[in-house]
Design a protein around this motif. Structure first.
Motif, PDB file in Angstrom:
ATOM      1  N   ASN A 158       0.803  -1.215   0.000  1.00 54.51           N
ATOM      2  CA  ASN A 158       0.000   0.000   0.000  1.00 54.51           C
ATOM      3  C   ASN A 158       0.839   1.271   0.000  1.00 54.51           C
ATOM      4  OD1 ASN A 158       0.837   0.244   2.693  1.00 54.51           O
ATOM      5  ND2 ASN A 158      -1.071  -0.593   3.506  1.00 54.51           N
ATOM      6  N   ASP A 159       2.176   1.100  -0.005  1.00 49.90           N
ATOM      7  CA  ASP A 159       3.069   2.271  -0.064  1.00 49.90           C
ATOM      8  C   ASP A 159       4.495   1.747  -0.233  1.00 49.90           C
ATOM      9  OD1 ASP A 159       3.878   4.923  -0.053  1.00 49.90           O
ATOM     10  OD2 ASP A 159       2.714   5.427   1.735  1.00 49.90           O
ATOM     11  N   HIS A 160       5.419   2.666  -0.469  1.00 47.07           N
ATOM     12  CA  HIS A 160       6.808   2.230  -0.589  1.00 47.07           C
ATOM     13  C   HIS A 160       7.775   3.302  -0.112  1.00 47.07           C
ATOM     14  CE1 HIS A 160       6.533   4.011  -4.880  1.00 47.07           C
ATOM     15  NE2 HIS A 160       7.461   4.737  -4.274  1.00 47.07           N
ATOM     16  N   LEU A 161       8.999   2.855   0.156  1.00 47.88           N
ATOM     17  CA  LEU A 161      10.137   3.739   0.419  1.00 47.88           C
ATOM     18  C   LEU A 161      11.115   3.558  -0.731  1.00 47.88           C
ATOM     19  CD1 LEU A 161      10.814   2.954   4.208  1.00 47.88           C
ATOM     20  CD2 LEU A 161       9.723   5.000   3.293  1.00 47.88           C
ATOM     21  N   ASN A 162      11.322   4.608  -1.497  1.00 46.68           N
ATOM     22  CA  ASN A 162      12.245   4.549  -2.631  1.00 46.68           C
ATOM     23  C   ASN A 162      13.568   5.175  -2.208  1.00 46.68           C
ATOM     24  OD1 ASN A 162      13.433   4.390  -5.137  1.00 46.68           O
ATOM     25  ND2 ASN A 162      12.224   6.029  -6.050  1.00 46.68           N
ATOM     26  N   LEU A 163      14.360   4.416  -1.465  1.00 53.03           N
ATOM     27  CA  LEU A 163      15.607   4.971  -0.932  1.00 53.03           C
ATOM     28  C   LEU A 163      16.555   5.394  -2.032  1.00 53.03           C
ATOM     29  CD1 LEU A 163      16.329   2.643   2.111  1.00 53.03           C
ATOM     30  CD2 LEU A 163      15.019   4.750   2.016  1.00 53.03           C
ATOM     31  N   ALA A 164      16.645   4.580  -3.076  1.00 47.17           N
ATOM     32  CA  ALA A 164      17.531   4.940  -4.190  1.00 47.17           C
ATOM     33  C   ALA A 164      17.049   6.219  -4.862  1.00 47.17           C
ATOM     34  CB  ALA A 164      17.589   3.789  -5.199  1.00 47.17           C
ATOM     35  N   GLY A 165      15.750   6.334  -5.046  1.00 52.35           N
ATOM     36  CA  GLY A 165      15.192   7.511  -5.700  1.00 52.35           C
ATOM     37  C   GLY A 165      15.394   8.786  -4.900  1.00 52.35           C
ATOM     38  N   LEU A 166      15.362   8.675  -3.584  1.00 53.83           N
ATOM     39  CA  LEU A 166      15.524   9.856  -2.736  1.00 53.83           C
ATOM     40  C   LEU A 166      16.926  10.452  -2.845  1.00 53.83           C
ATOM     41  CD1 LEU A 166      13.590   8.744   0.484  1.00 53.83           C
ATOM     42  CD2 LEU A 166      12.822  10.343  -1.282  1.00 53.83           C
ATOM     43  N   VAL A 167      17.886   9.643  -3.287  1.00 56.56           N
ATOM     44  CA  VAL A 167      19.249  10.160  -3.455  1.00 56.56           C
ATOM     45  C   VAL A 167      19.607  10.329  -4.929  1.00 56.56           C
ATOM     46  CG1 VAL A 167      20.054   9.244  -1.251  1.00 56.56           C
ATOM     47  CG2 VAL A 167      20.262   7.830  -3.301  1.00 56.56           C
ATOM     48  N   SER A 227      23.637  -7.262  -2.554  1.00 60.86           N
ATOM     49  CA  SER A 227      23.846  -7.891  -1.246  1.00 60.86           C
ATOM     50  C   SER A 227      22.573  -7.748  -0.413  1.00 60.86           C
ATOM     51  CB  SER A 227      25.026  -7.230  -0.527  1.00 60.86           C
ATOM     52  OG  SER A 227      24.784  -5.844  -0.338  1.00 60.86           O
ATOM     53  N   TYR A 228      22.332  -8.775   0.410  1.00 62.43           N
ATOM     54  CA  TYR A 228      21.238  -8.650   1.364  1.00 62.43           C
ATOM     55  C   TYR A 228      21.639  -7.651   2.447  1.00 62.43           C
ATOM     56  CZ  TYR A 228      18.924 -12.659  -0.784  1.00 62.43           C
ATOM     57  OH  TYR A 228      18.297 -13.506  -1.668  1.00 62.43           O
ATOM     58  N   GLU A 229      20.643  -7.143   3.145  1.00 62.62           N
ATOM     59  CA  GLU A 229      20.852  -6.041   4.073  1.00 62.62           C
ATOM     60  C   GLU A 229      21.560  -6.499   5.356  1.00 62.62           C
ATOM     61  OE1 GLU A 229      18.192  -5.833   1.150  1.00 62.62           O
ATOM     62  OE2 GLU A 229      17.662  -6.963   2.956  1.00 62.62           O
ATOM     63  N   THR A 230      22.302  -5.581   5.942  1.00 62.59           N
ATOM     64  CA  THR A 230      22.917  -5.851   7.242  1.00 62.59           C
ATOM     65  C   THR A 230      21.852  -5.760   8.326  1.00 62.59           C
ATOM     66  OG1 THR A 230      23.452  -3.546   7.769  1.00 62.59           O
ATOM     67  CG2 THR A 230      25.054  -4.768   6.414  1.00 62.59           C
ATOM     68  N   ARG A 231      22.211  -6.207   9.500  1.00 61.05           N
ATOM     69  CA  ARG A 231      21.281  -6.127  10.631  1.00 61.05           C
ATOM     70  C   ARG A 231      20.910  -4.670  10.926  1.00 61.05           C
ATOM     71  NH1 ARG A 231      22.123 -10.959  14.214  1.00 61.05           N
ATOM     72  NH2 ARG A 231      23.519 -12.375  13.098  1.00 61.05           N
ATOM     73  N   CYS A 234      18.523  -3.355   8.343  1.00 62.77           N
ATOM     74  CA  CYS A 234      17.169  -3.873   8.562  1.00 62.77           C
ATOM     75  C   CYS A 234      16.465  -3.111   9.681  1.00 62.77           C
ATOM     76  CB  CYS A 234      17.229  -5.364   8.905  1.00 62.77           C
ATOM     77  SG  CYS A 234      17.643  -6.422   7.505  1.00 62.77           S
ATOM     78  N   ARG A 235      17.186  -2.831  10.745  1.00 66.83           N
ATOM     79  CA  ARG A 235      16.582  -2.068  11.847  1.00 66.83           C
ATOM     80  C   ARG A 235      16.223  -0.660  11.388  1.00 66.83           C
ATOM     81  NH1 ARG A 235      20.775  -4.506  14.666  1.00 66.83           N
ATOM     82  NH2 ARG A 235      21.908  -2.551  14.962  1.00 66.83           N
ATOM     83  N   MET A 236      17.104  -0.048  10.618  1.00 69.47           N
ATOM     84  CA  MET A 236      16.827   1.296  10.098  1.00 69.47           C
ATOM     85  C   MET A 236      15.569   1.302   9.239  1.00 69.47           C
ATOM     86  SD  MET A 236      18.978   3.580   7.352  1.00 69.47           S
ATOM     87  CE  MET A 236      18.513   2.451   6.020  1.00 69.47           C
ATOM     88  N   LEU A 237      15.458   0.335   8.312  1.00 62.89           N
ATOM     89  CA  LEU A 237      14.301   0.280   7.422  1.00 62.89           C
ATOM     90  C   LEU A 237      13.015   0.059   8.210  1.00 62.89           C
ATOM     91  CD1 LEU A 237      15.817  -1.862   4.526  1.00 62.89           C
ATOM     92  CD2 LEU A 237      15.371   0.599   4.512  1.00 62.89           C
ATOM     93  N   ARG A 238      13.100  -0.791   9.215  1.00 64.12           N
ATOM     94  CA  ARG A 238      11.910  -1.032  10.045  1.00 64.12           C
ATOM     95  C   ARG A 238      11.510   0.232  10.786  1.00 64.12           C
ATOM     96  NH1 ARG A 238       7.183  -2.627  10.260  1.00 64.12           N
ATOM     97  NH2 ARG A 238       6.402  -3.334  12.267  1.00 64.12           N
ATOM     98  N   LEU A 239      12.488   0.959  11.318  1.00 64.63           N
ATOM     99  CA  LEU A 239      12.197   2.211  12.016  1.00 64.63           C
ATOM    100  C   LEU A 239      11.583   3.254  11.077  1.00 64.63           C
ATOM    101  CD1 LEU A 239      15.338   2.575  14.304  1.00 64.63           C
ATOM    102  CD2 LEU A 239      12.974   2.266  15.064  1.00 64.63           C
ATOM    103  N   LEU A 240      11.952   3.195   9.789  1.00 66.65           N
ATOM    104  CA  LEU A 240      11.400   4.122   8.795  1.00 66.65           C
ATOM    105  C   LEU A 240       9.987   3.755   8.366  1.00 66.65           C
ATOM    106  CD1 LEU A 240      14.507   4.697   6.478  1.00 66.65           C
ATOM    107  CD2 LEU A 240      13.520   6.314   8.118  1.00 66.65           C
ATOM    108  N   GLY A 241       9.523   2.576   8.776  1.00 66.55           N
ATOM    109  CA  GLY A 241       8.151   2.184   8.472  1.00 66.55           C
ATOM    110  C   GLY A 241       8.000   1.085   7.448  1.00 66.55           C
ATOM    111  N   ALA A 242       9.105   0.473   7.030  1.00 62.34           N
ATOM    112  CA  ALA A 242       9.021  -0.589   6.027  1.00 62.34           C
ATOM    113  C   ALA A 242       8.617  -1.907   6.676  1.00 62.34           C
ATOM    114  CB  ALA A 242      10.356  -0.754   5.317  1.00 62.34           C
ATOM    115  N   ASP A 243       7.766  -2.658   5.964  1.00 64.70           N
ATOM    116  CA  ASP A 243       7.350  -3.988   6.411  1.00 64.70           C
ATOM    117  C   ASP A 243       8.088  -5.093   5.676  1.00 64.70           C
ATOM    118  OD1 ASP A 243       5.048  -3.351   8.292  1.00 64.70           O
ATOM    119  OD2 ASP A 243       4.372  -2.292   6.490  1.00 64.70           O
TER     120      ASP A 243
END
Length: 334
Positions: A158-167, A227-231, A234-243
């Motif tokens: 229902n939404d997304h975080l476009n981290l690459a796009g933001l930079v 590469s898969y994400e570091t721990r 993952c915590r950062m993305l979760r804090l930003l609201g990603a599921d």
């Protein structure tokens, strides 16, 4: 004289930019035309495109046996090739459901991490629009960040975080392709509410809510990979609201919305991301461990591509049933 030269240079630059933007439309139109001239009349006006993510190529089995058109990406002009296991790289046109809705299936996709530009990553999406597609169903395999998600669950985005796009790594970067859409397309409504409602209705109608797999709604975070994400990430993305987190989908969503298409997207949770911090070197628990024990201790929960594909195979039947049921209830445009 200098002003005249500067003005001429500016005009040439503007002309080059305009030509670059129009080429995007021209290439997509050419590819769509080359496909269309090979199609039977019953498949010439597909309404829905389905992008089949990692391990989900079995969605191709949901279309009728005939009429059917199938081509490898290698046989289609301008279309880049995927190098990722689980992505066959072929385009299929056929009919789906009792209404025989004409659809395009994109079995496999290319990714930014393969070394392609964002234009190349999203090119096939624009080809679909040139073929007449008005609705896109996007599927992917993703890591679960939400602790309430289990491996094998399905998430309606229902939404997304476009981290690459933001930079600045954005699929619409550069001159706008006016033939497709406006310069500044809104993304607050990217994930169609009516289609999301239909997804939940189909899930209940199929009694899938009585099985071991659950359906959720959530936010997808796009990261560049491979590469898969570091721990900590993952915590950062979760804090930003990603599921959920993955390496695809968002560029395609943005280009599809820029082109005026309706979107519904599904993530299959193929692994649970590790959110807790890793063990410290001075942790008393590891003092007596040998090298192999340390490796086993550190690797708990580590994601790998083989597990992603296996989870996709196990969930494929439910995903196929869900998409097929939705397609069966789509209004047939004349």
């Amino acid at each position: 004289m200098q002003h005249s030269v500067a003005s001429a240079s500016s005009r040439r630059s503007s002309s080059i930019e305009a030509r670059t933007a129009s080429l995007s439309f021209e290439y997509a139109q050419n590819t769509a035309a080359s496909i269309r001239k090979q199609l039977p009349s019953t498949l010439c006006d597909p309404q829905v495109a389905i992008i089949c993510g990692s391990g989900l190529g079995g969605l191709a089995d949901t279309i009728h046996e005939a009429p059917r058109f199938e081509k490898s990406y290698a046989e289609i002009v301008h279309v880049p090739l995927s190098s990722v296991p689980g992505h066959e790289g072929k385009l299929i046109l056929g009919q789906m459901g009792p209404k025989k809705l004409p659809v395009v299936l994109l079995v496999g996709r290319v990714h930014f991490y393969e070394g392609y530009t964002m234009d190349q990553v999203t090119f096939i999406t624009r080809v679909c629009r040139c073929l007449g597609v008005t609705t896109m169903i996007v599927t992917n395999a993703a890591g679960g960040l939400n602790p309430n998600y289990n491996v094998g669950d399905i998430v309606v985005l229902n939404d997304h975080l476009n981290l690459a796009g933001l930079v600045g790594v954005h699929p619409l970067l550069g001159p706008n392709a006016d033939d497709f859409g406006t310069r500044f397309p809104p993304m607050s409504d990217a994930y169609d509410l009516e289609l999301r409602r239909m997804a939940h209705q189909s899930w209940r109608a199929l009694s899938l809510d009585e099985g071991k797999r659950r359906i959720h709604e959530g936010v997808y975070s796009f990261v560049g990979g491979p590469s898969y994400e570091t721990r900590a990430e993952c915590r950062m993305l979760r804090l930003l609201g990603a599921d959920v987190v993955g390496m695809s989908t968002v560029p395609e969503i943005i280009v599809a919305r820029h082109s005026g298409m309706r979107i519904v997207a599904f993530s299959l949770v193929t692994n649970n991301a590790i959110l807790e911090a890793g063990p410290r070197g001075d942790d008393p628990e590891i003092r007596g461990m040998d090298k192999s024990q340390l490796e086993e201790y550190l690797s708990r929960g580590r994601a790998n591509h083989e597990e992603v594909l296996e989870a996709g195979r196990e969930a494929a039947k439910d995903m196929q049933a869900l998409v097929r049921h939705m397609i069966s209830n789509f209004p047939h445009e004349e």
